[in-house]
Design a protein around this motif. Structure first.
Motif, PDB file in Angstrom:
ATOM      1  N   ASP A 599       0.830  -1.205   0.000  1.00  0.00           N
ATOM      2  CA  ASP A 599       0.000   0.000   0.000  1.00  0.00           C
ATOM      3  C   ASP A 599       0.867   1.258   0.000  1.00  0.00           C
ATOM      4  N   GLY A 600       1.929   1.258   0.825  1.00  0.00           N
ATOM      5  CA  GLY A 600       2.800   2.427   0.887  1.00  0.00           C
ATOM      6  C   GLY A 600       3.514   2.684  -0.425  1.00  0.00           C
ATOM      7  N   VAL A 601       4.014   1.631  -1.071  1.00  0.00           N
ATOM      8  CA  VAL A 601       4.698   1.794  -2.349  1.00  0.00           C
ATOM      9  C   VAL A 601       3.729   2.264  -3.426  1.00  0.00           C
ATOM     10  N   HIS A 602       2.514   1.723  -3.418  1.00  0.00           N
ATOM     11  CA  HIS A 602       1.515   2.125  -4.409  1.00  0.00           C
ATOM     12  C   HIS A 602       1.227   3.625  -4.310  1.00  0.00           C
ATOM     13  N   ALA A 603       1.026   4.118  -3.087  1.00  0.00           N
ATOM     14  CA  ALA A 603       0.772   5.544  -2.911  1.00  0.00           C
ATOM     15  C   ALA A 603       1.992   6.372  -3.286  1.00  0.00           C
ATOM     16  N   ALA A 604       3.192   5.892  -2.932  1.00  0.00           N
ATOM     17  CA  ALA A 604       4.410   6.644  -3.231  1.00  0.00           C
ATOM     18  C   ALA A 604       4.638   6.756  -4.738  1.00  0.00           C
ATOM     19  N   ILE A 605       4.471   5.652  -5.470  1.00  0.00           N
ATOM     20  CA  ILE A 605       4.672   5.700  -6.922  1.00  0.00           C
ATOM     21  C   ILE A 605       3.607   6.569  -7.572  1.00  0.00           C
ATOM     22  N   GLY A 606       2.400   6.567  -7.017  1.00  0.00           N
ATOM     23  CA  GLY A 606       1.375   7.453  -7.553  1.00  0.00           C
ATOM     24  C   GLY A 606       1.760   8.911  -7.442  1.00  0.00           C
ATOM     25  N   LEU A 607       2.394   9.306  -6.337  1.00  0.00           N
ATOM     26  CA  LEU A 607       2.858  10.685  -6.184  1.00  0.00           C
ATOM     27  C   LEU A 607       4.079  10.962  -7.063  1.00  0.00           C
ATOM     28  N   THR A 615       2.472   7.053 -19.743  1.00  0.00           N
ATOM     29  CA  THR A 615       3.436   6.620 -20.757  1.00  0.00           C
ATOM     30  C   THR A 615       3.767   5.146 -20.595  1.00  0.00           C
ATOM     31  N   PRO A 616       4.035   4.441 -21.710  1.00  0.00           N
ATOM     32  CA  PRO A 616       4.236   2.989 -21.619  1.00  0.00           C
ATOM     33  C   PRO A 616       5.453   2.594 -20.790  1.00  0.00           C
ATOM     34  N   ASP A 617       6.531   3.359 -20.867  1.00  0.00           N
ATOM     35  CA  ASP A 617       7.761   2.985 -20.177  1.00  0.00           C
ATOM     36  C   ASP A 617       7.906   3.657 -18.817  1.00  0.00           C
ATOM     37  N   SER A 618       6.851   4.226 -18.321  1.00  0.00           N
ATOM     38  CA  SER A 618       6.948   4.945 -17.062  1.00  0.00           C
ATOM     39  C   SER A 618       7.062   3.971 -15.895  1.00  0.00           C
ATOM     40  N   LEU A 619       7.489   4.505 -14.780  1.00  0.00           N
ATOM     41  CA  LEU A 619       7.575   3.706 -13.561  1.00  0.00           C
ATOM     42  C   LEU A 619       6.202   3.212 -13.131  1.00  0.00           C
ATOM     43  N   ALA A 620       5.186   4.038 -13.341  1.00  0.00           N
ATOM     44  CA  ALA A 620       3.830   3.630 -12.977  1.00  0.00           C
ATOM     45  C   ALA A 620       3.395   2.409 -13.770  1.00  0.00           C
ATOM     46  N   SER A 621       3.751   2.358 -15.057  1.00  0.00           N
ATOM     47  CA  SER A 621       3.391   1.197 -15.881  1.00  0.00           C
ATOM     48  C   SER A 621       4.102  -0.056 -15.400  1.00  0.00           C
ATOM     49  N   ARG A 622       5.343   0.071 -15.007  1.00  0.00           N
ATOM     50  CA  ARG A 622       6.072  -1.091 -14.502  1.00  0.00           C
ATOM     51  C   ARG A 622       5.487  -1.559 -13.165  1.00  0.00           C
ATOM     52  N   TRP A 623       5.012  -0.612 -12.373  1.00  0.00           N
ATOM     53  CA  TRP A 623       4.380  -0.993 -11.105  1.00  0.00           C
ATOM     54  C   TRP A 623       3.068  -1.732 -11.363  1.00  0.00           C
TER      55      TRP A 623
END
Length: 808
Positions: A599-607, A615-623
């Motif tokens: 949960d903490g990582v999900h919120a952190a990557i969202g910020l 974007t396809p190669d973004s960190l959010a996409s990899r998450w």
């Protein structure tokens, strides 16, 4: 008592003793006053006469090389020692402290063999290192009996000898409520005789022997200096030891056993009535400093009635808290307190009678209102003041300057402080409070996290000043002479000693919050080194949220935090790669901890990825790919090699909430998990992870609720009792309104259809099961036991489907 030396044995912090000392000094007119206390304070004792010195205050002594070794000697306006000091200073009479020096006391405490030989005593140095406490004794000190048992309560022994079972009440009657008579020395003569009788049946410990030997040496020194009238104010327990002097050689031999002194510094610091109270853990304090202050400050020799004045203050306090109290209440409370004193055979109404009257007349018997009176008036929060000329370390002076410029006055009463970081003054206040927290000086505590607030520019603090902060300021002085320099030095040292990555990321966040750019290079180097070597995914996941918060706060505060971005993204990349394998084979406790990390990582990557989330190669996409991989890892080879259902269900829910998964696919996955092929415990864990983000989706998608209901009613009875606690915990975390609505929909009949009269008709009632409850209901209501159908009531068998829904 000799013709030259007059010993005034007192109970410390006693208004009666203080009044008696004032009268005795007026009668004696000594040419020198000797007081039990640390001799190091002689150089600053004259400050007691300055107008800016307002009790309660305390002497603070600390070892120069180890500031944690410290002790306080508190003085209130009603302390006999303070009265003696002011008498001497105002009349320009020499005054000296004559107790064992603090330098020797710290050395004794640092010596294990010496400390083991010392019995508990009354001295201020008893509670030195590591926690600063200590004070002059709470009145008459103790010793040890001939049998080796500690004599900690001489007053109790005297009260028992007088036939009283309450030592405090007896002491109030004979001392605190007593006004000085024609002979002001008579009370001290009586106390000396009583203490002599007590000490004849006991022995003192080594600490008291050393202290009393040093006091006798100081009295001899005063005689050699040519003083003819010497007044000694000390704890009553020491009077017999100072009356009959042994030889000088005896005392010198005893003092020769003292260890080498530690280098010591001493100063005056503000104190509070609350810290004089035993109720805050201050063992050498008194129960009612506010009450004692009132007794001493009220001139009972005039027409002023201390009881009426006290009741008026109580009424004023209660009115301010919206309690209906009138003048008639005050009059009746005074009368009742006086009547109680007469009935109990007391010369005056004491605190017990006063509080009984307040409870009955003003508080309507309520202990809640009485607790308010006790906290605000009986104890009180008076804070003393110390003149600027008092010795202080540079860090203390810088803090005092900042407090004045930022208009943040130290206050012993807790208060709220809301800050808007867009304003220059509020931003500077926040920096000061954050830096002090980093130094371990918790003057301010965040009452609402900026992360959870509606905006990052707002902060809310709870401020409360404690006298012990004076010691922590001295300790923090080793890192710098200003608050900013000290906080920077402390941060660099903590970075060098950090053993866990999460400690460093939190330290980075605190450095940014505190505005310490000079500390960031060293902290960032340590962070980069630790992050490069750390392979524990759980530690990486614990560290990431603090880094992202630091980036967020750096933007708000205008701090250059660009170096953090690369470190944060590197840690996030490693989490994406290592998370699925790290979630394999976890037990229930490990799965719960990992869910919090996810949960903490999900919120952190969202910020972190607010601008590049699409974007396809973004960190959010990899998450997202990581969560999808986690959701697909079924425990096909058994729990030891699979991902727990709690984590798979949580991954599905996070994907659903972010729109990466539609409700049909989520329903399909729930149907697969809740099928008969899966273990019920793993399915229940999946449900917990899926619903932990909120159960409102069960109301919007009745198909999901139907799947859950169908699975629940089909769980075999032999495992239902094992699954039930987990499900109860899951649903107890949902909002009350959601739980109620889910229950109503389940009770309405087939899910997805409104309730009909037929669904709730009497034909659905099982008469046998209903009859089973009638005897118990009759017993509770006091009715005759009902006559049931033939065969009597039968206990129900295994609960049916509807009962399982209700139990859950």
């Amino acid at each position: 008592m000799s013709a030259e030396v007059t010993l005034l044995g007192v109970r410390h912090h006693g208004p009666g003793s203080a009044r008696a000392v004032a009268a005795a000094l007026e009668q004696l007119r000594p040419d020198v006053v000797l007081i039990e206390g640390p001799p190091e304070a002689d150089q600053i004792i004259a400050l007691a006469g300055e107008k800016d010195m307002v009790p309660p205050v305390a002497l603070l002594a600390h070892a120069v090389d180890d500031p944690a070794k410290a002790a306080f000697w508190p003085f209130a306006v009603f302390s006999p020692e303070w009265v003696a000091v002011r008498h001497a200073v105002e009349r320009d009479i020499p005054v000296h402290f004559i107790d064992l020096p603090a330098a020797h006391t710290f050395a004794l405490a640092a010596s294990p063999e010496e400390a083991a030989s010392l019995v508990p005593a009354d001295s201020p140095e008893e509670a030195v290192s590591p926690a600063p406490a200590g004070s002059p004794e709470e009145g008459v000190p103790g010793g040890t009996s001939s049998e080796g048992e500690s004599v900690q309560d001489p007053i109790g022994a005297l009260a028992e000898a007088a036939g009283h079972d309450d030592a405090e009440r007896w002491w109030e009657d004979v001392i605190e409520h007593r006004m000085p008579g024609a002979d002001a020395l008579a009370p001290f003569t009586a106390v000396a005789e009583a203490m002599t009788a007590l000490r004849e049946h006991g022995a003192t410990g080594r600490r008291d022997e050393l202290r009393e030997a040093y006091m006798r040496q100081q009295i001899r020194a005063a005689r050699r200096a040519g003083h003819g009238r010497i007044a000694v104010v000390c704890g009553a327990w020491h009077v017999p030891a100072l009356q009959t002097m042994p030889t000088v050689a005896h005392d010198r031999a005893l003092l020769a056993t003292l260890p080498k002194k530690l280098r010591t510094e001493i100063t005056w610091v503000p104190w509070t009535h609350r810290r004089l109270s035993q109720h805050t853990g201050y063992g050498a304090g008194i129960d009612s400093p506010g009450w004692y202050h009132h007794l001493f400050s009220t001139d009972v020799t005039t027409d002023a009635d201390p009881l009426a004045r006290w009741m008026t203050r109580v009424a004023e306090l209660l009115r301010s808290e919206d309690h209906p109290v009138s003048s008639a209440h005050v009059i009746e409370a005074v009368r009742l307190a006086g009547t109680l004193a007469v009935m109990r055979g007391r010369p005056l109404a004491g605190l017990t009678e006063t509080l009984d009257a307040v409870r009955s007349v003003m508080c309507d018997g309520s202990d809640v209102a009485l607790a308010l009176v006790h906290d605000r008036l009986v104890i009180g929060d008076a804070l003393g003041e110390v003149p600027d000329s008092a010795p202080a370390v540079p860090l203390q002076r810088d803090l005092a300057r900042l407090q004045r410029s930022l208009r943040l006055k130290p206050d012993p009463e807790e208060r709220e402080l809301d800050l808007d970081l867009r304003k220059e003054l509020d931003s500077a206040r926040s920096l000061l409070l954050q830096r002090l927290r980093l130094l371990g000086i918790g003057w301010g505590r965040p009452s609402r996290s900026a992360v959870n607030s509606t905006g990052t520019f707002r902060e809310s603090w709870r401020l409360r000043w404690e006298p012990e902060f004076a010691v922590r300021i001295v300790e923090a002085a080793q890192w710098g002479t200003t608050v900013e320099d000290a906080a920077t030095g402390k941060a660099v040292e903590k970075a060098a000693k950090a053993e866990v990555l999460a400690q460093l990321t939190k330290l980075v966040e605190r450095c940014l919050l505190a505005g310490l750019p000079a500390a960031l290079p060293a902290v960032m180097r340590a962070l980069a080194d630790r992050a490069a070597l750390d392979t524990d995914v759980a530690e990486l996941a614990e560290a990431l949220p603090a880094l992202v918060r630091a980036l967020r706060y750096g933007d708000v505060r205008g701090t250059d935090s660009s170096a953090l971005d690369g470190v944060a993204r590197g840690i996030a990349e490693r989490i994406c790669v290592g998370l699925p394998p790290a979630c394999t084979g976890l037990d229930a406790e490990g799965a719960a901890a990992m869910r919090a990390h996810v949960d903490g990582v999900h919120a952190a990557i969202g910020l972190l990825e607010q601008d590049t989330a699409g974007t396809p190669d973004s960190l959010a996409s990899r998450w997202v790919a990581t969560l999808q991989s986690l959701a697909r890892r079924e425990p096909s080879a058994g729990p030891a090699t699979g991902v727990p259902g709690l984590l798979r269900g949580r991954a599905v829910r996070l994907l659903l909430d972010d729109g990466r998964l539609d409700s049909d696919e989520a329903g399909r996955r729930m149907g697969l998990v809740l099928s008969a092929a899966n273990a019920p415990a793993d399915a229940a864990g999946w449900v917990e992870g899926f619903l932990s983000g909120g159960g409102a989706l069960l109301l919007h998608d009745t198909r999901l609720l139907g799947l859950l209901d169908e699975w629940l009613t089909g769980v075999p009875w032999e495992v239902f009792t094992d699954v039930l606690p987990l499900l109860r915990r899951t649903f107890s975390g949902l909002e009350a309104g959601v739980r109620r609505t889910v229950g109503e929909r389940v009770a309405a009949g087939p899910l997805g259809t409104p309730a009909t009269p037929a669904a709730a008709s009497a034909t659905d009632i099982d008469p046998v099961r209903a009859d089973a409850a009638l005897p118990t209901l009759a017993l509770l209501l006091g009715l005759p036991t009902p006559v049931l159908a033939a065969g009597g009531p039968r206990m129900p068998r295994i609960p049916r489907q509807t009962d399982r829904r209700s139990a859950t």
